[in-house]
Scaffold this motif. Sequence first.
Motif, PDB file in Angstrom:
ATOM      1  N   ALA A 141       4.466  -5.039  -6.790  1.00  0.00           N
ATOM      2  CA  ALA A 141       3.401  -6.203  -6.662  1.00  0.00           C
ATOM      3  C   ALA A 141       4.062  -7.501  -6.865  1.00  0.00           C
ATOM      4  N   ARG A 142       3.615  -8.760  -6.323  1.00  0.00           N
ATOM      5  CA  ARG A 142       3.977  -9.853  -6.535  1.00  0.00           C
ATOM      6  C   ARG A 142       2.877 -10.834  -6.731  1.00  0.00           C
ATOM      7  N   LEU A 143       2.997 -11.751  -7.512  1.00  0.00           N
ATOM      8  CA  LEU A 143       1.905 -12.960  -7.521  1.00  0.00           C
ATOM      9  C   LEU A 143       2.136 -13.648  -6.392  1.00  0.00           C
TER      10      LEU A 143
ATOM     11  N   PRO B  94       0.813  -1.270   0.209  1.00  0.00           N
ATOM     12  CA  PRO B  94       0.134  -0.195   0.218  1.00  0.00           C
ATOM     13  C   PRO B  94       0.841   1.391   0.247  1.00  0.00           C
ATOM     14  N   ALA B  95       2.286   1.256   0.601  1.00  0.00           N
ATOM     15  CA  ALA B  95       2.868   2.489   0.493  1.00  0.00           C
ATOM     16  C   ALA B  95       3.486   2.524  -0.967  1.00  0.00           C
TER      17      ALA B  95
END
Length: 100
Positions: A15-17, A9-10
Amino acid sequence: MSELWEVDPAGEREARLVSGSAPGDFAPVFTADGSLLFFSERGPHEPQGAALWALSEHGEAERIAHHPGGMTALTAASHASTLAWTAALLRTFSLNCTNL
């Protein structure tokens, strides 16, 4: 196909799966201790129907429950180590009534 991703969120990390299966993962919930649980049909070497899987913070998904009819809905208590899910109890049958 549905997938579960971890998003910072920061915005400091990519992003990672966090899981993945060809049929898809669905109904993710967090438990009171922060564990991520979800339903998934993982592949040909697993029993048929969606099973309940747990994902550790940095590990692989582990199947923790399965029902022969598959599992369809999941909820976790927010302040206790309690889970509830729904599952089919009986197989579905088709009956041809034209000869009765």
